[in-house]
Scaffold this motif. Structure first.
Motif, mmCIF file in Angstrom:
data_model
loop_
_atom_site.group_PDB
_atom_site.id
_atom_site.type_symbol
_atom_site.label_atom_id
_atom_site.label_comp_id
_atom_site.label_asym_id
_atom_site.label_seq_id
_atom_site.Cartn_x
_atom_site.Cartn_y
_atom_site.Cartn_z
ATOM 1 N N PHE A 111 42.895 -19.117 66.089
ATOM 2 C CA PHE A 111 42.619 -20.565 66.188
ATOM 3 C C PHE A 111 43.115 -21.083 67.540
ATOM 4 O O PHE A 111 42.417 -21.847 68.215
ATOM 5 C CB PHE A 111 43.284 -21.333 65.039
ATOM 6 N N ILE A 112 44.319 -20.666 67.940
ATOM 7 C CA ILE A 112 44.839 -21.123 69.239
ATOM 8 C C ILE A 112 43.884 -20.686 70.354
ATOM 9 O O ILE A 112 43.522 -21.470 71.238
ATOM 10 C CB ILE A 112 46.266 -20.578 69.487
ATOM 11 N N ALA A 113 43.448 -19.400 70.294
ATOM 12 C CA ALA A 113 42.575 -18.869 71.351
ATOM 13 C C ALA A 113 41.262 -19.649 71.416
ATOM 14 O O ALA A 113 40.813 -20.045 72.495
ATOM 15 C CB ALA A 113 42.302 -17.387 71.094
ATOM 16 N N SER A 114 40.641 -19.900 70.262
ATOM 17 C CA SER A 114 39.331 -20.580 70.260
ATOM 18 C C SER A 114 39.469 -22.039 70.666
ATOM 19 O O SER A 114 38.634 -22.566 71.406
ATOM 20 C CB SER A 114 38.707 -20.534 68.863
ATOM 21 N N ILE A 115 40.514 -22.686 70.176
ATOM 22 C CA ILE A 115 40.677 -24.114 70.473
ATOM 23 C C ILE A 115 41.001 -24.313 71.942
ATOM 24 O O ILE A 115 40.559 -25.272 72.563
ATOM 25 C CB ILE A 115 41.721 -24.724 69.524
ATOM 26 N N SER A 116 41.744 -23.338 72.533
ATOM 27 C CA SER A 116 42.033 -23.520 73.973
ATOM 28 C C SER A 116 40.785 -23.401 74.831
ATOM 29 O O SER A 116 40.798 -23.828 75.980
ATOM 30 C CB SER A 116 43.086 -22.546 74.516
ATOM 31 N N LYS A 117 39.709 -22.827 74.258
ATOM 32 C CA LYS A 117 38.471 -22.706 75.054
ATOM 33 C C LYS A 117 37.563 -23.928 74.900
ATOM 34 O O LYS A 117 36.536 -24.023 75.567
ATOM 35 C CB LYS A 117 37.704 -21.462 74.604
ATOM 36 N N LEU A 118 37.907 -24.844 73.989
ATOM 37 C CA LEU A 118 37.047 -26.024 73.805
ATOM 38 C C LEU A 118 37.033 -26.868 75.080
ATOM 39 O O LEU A 118 38.071 -27.010 75.737
ATOM 40 C CB LEU A 118 37.557 -26.900 72.648
ATOM 41 N N ASP A 119 35.885 -27.454 75.367
ATOM 42 C CA ASP A 119 35.770 -28.296 76.569
ATOM 43 C C ASP A 119 36.755 -29.468 76.521
ATOM 44 O O ASP A 119 37.205 -29.962 77.553
ATOM 45 C CB ASP A 119 34.344 -28.854 76.705
ATOM 46 N N ASP A 120 37.072 -29.934 75.304
ATOM 47 C CA ASP A 120 37.991 -31.069 75.146
ATOM 48 C C ASP A 120 39.371 -30.798 75.743
ATOM 49 O O ASP A 120 40.111 -31.719 76.054
ATOM 50 C CB ASP A 120 38.245 -31.371 73.656
ATOM 51 N N ASN A 121 39.734 -29.503 75.812
ATOM 52 C CA ASN A 121 41.049 -29.108 76.296
ATOM 53 C C ASN A 121 42.175 -29.827 75.547
ATOM 54 O O ASN A 121 43.043 -30.459 76.154
ATOM 55 C CB ASN A 121 41.131 -29.398 77.807
#
Ligand SMILES: NC(=O)c1ccc[n+]([C@@H]2O[C@H](COP(=O)([O-])OP(=O)(O)OC[C@H]3O[C@@H](n4cnc5c(N)ncnc54)[C@H](OP(=O)(O)O)[C@@H]3O)[C@@H](O)[C@H]2O)c1
Length: 265
Positions: A27-37
């Motif tokens: 989850f941390i890895a995927s969320i850190s890639k979101l454009d929202d940052n």
């Protein structure tokens, strides 16, 4: 992660439990890639991998099986949310563990601690963060399991904790649907993580069908589509669809038969 693009408001603060390994780390890895940052805050006993800390993930050490520990860290979490304004708040209740053995043989203290972590901590965190979730908008992702769909003899308490999460998540989805807070119940099947080792096995006793990254990618996709529940993976969906048509007692006996074939080393 662009494939996860969505039309609604951006996410600015994410609180994830159990980011020190497995599905939580994904989850941390995927969320850190979101454009929202979005800013990410992790709660677990041990730290997430150094690369996440170097990338700015905040770690708040906490044994979530202890209610007083949760109370201790709530002010810090609320400050973290306030320090990261301008978007949605997302709480991911992921920390959890299982255990194997007949109820009369296993440690009662361990089962009680499992209920405290897999159930009580999720309710406690959601309850304390709910005013912020409603004020800012956002959501909760509760990581349950395919074990939530039927009783699981030899993992009786574990399956029951996940059934609680399943029922509770869906009810919250309905209650909160007009308040700008979405709730997703994630039901993974066997996944390659430390889960089986933490449950007392040397290696996974059953065929592990998928990776934590795949579970998380499907979960986030469903979260952004406003789904209330996702059983991840084709074969898990098929299994759940078939077993949902069978009488509960029969499903319990079939599940018990399968789990009895598993032997701890
Ligand atoms: N892997 C599977 O086959 C599978 C299938 C269905 C559902 N799930 C569910 O997925 C979730 C994540 O499990 P996983 O597969 O990623 O297993 P994992 O690799 O063992 O990760 C479990 C996480 O829970 C945290 N945790 C355990 N006890 C804790 C405590 N007392 N306080 C705070 N955090 C605690 C651990 O962090 P610390 O040890 O650092 O505290 C760790 O980060 C669990 O809820 C599990 O039930 C897993």
């Amino acid at each position: 992660m662009n494939s996860l693009k969505r039309a609604d408001k951006k996410i600015s603060a994410v609180i994830v439990t159990g980011g020190s390994s497995g599905i939580g780390e994904s989850f941390i890895a995927s969320i850190s890639k979101l454009d929202d940052n979005p800013a990410i805050c992790n709660l677990s006993r041990s730290e997430p991998a150094k690369k996440w800390l170097d990338q700015g993930v905040r770690h708040i050490p906490c044994d979530l099986s202890l209610g007083q520990e949760i109370e201790r860290v709530v002010p810090e979490i609320l400050t973290f949310i306030d320090e990261n304004p301008g978007g949605d708040v997302l709480l991911i209740n992921n920390s959890g563990f299982g255990g194997y053995g007949e109820f009369h043989d296993v440690s009662l203290e361990r089962d009680l601690s499992m209920i405290d972590l897999n159930v009580r901590a999720c309710v406690h965190l959601a309850g304390r963060l709910m005013p912020k979730l409603i004020e800012r908008g956002g959501g909760i992702i509760n990581v349950a399991s395919t074990a939530c769909f039927q009783p699981t003899p030899l993992m009786a308490t574990y399956g029951a904790t996940k059934s609680f999460l399943h029922s509770w998540s869906l009810a919250l989805s309905d209650e909160l649907k007009d308040k700008g807070v979405r709730v997703l119940c994630v039901c993974p099947g066997p996944t390659a993580t430390n889960f089986f080792r933490a449950a007392g096995f040397k290696e996974s006793p059953i065929k592990v069908g998928t990776t934590a990254d795949k579970v998380v990618e499907e979960s986030l996709r469903k979260y952004f589509k406003d789904s209330w529940i996702v059983t991840t993976g084709f074969w898990n969906k098929a299994g759940v669809a078939i077993s949902s048509k069978l009488p509960k007692v029969l499903v319990t006996k079939l599940s018990g038969g399968t789990l009895r074939k598993i032997r701890q080393p």
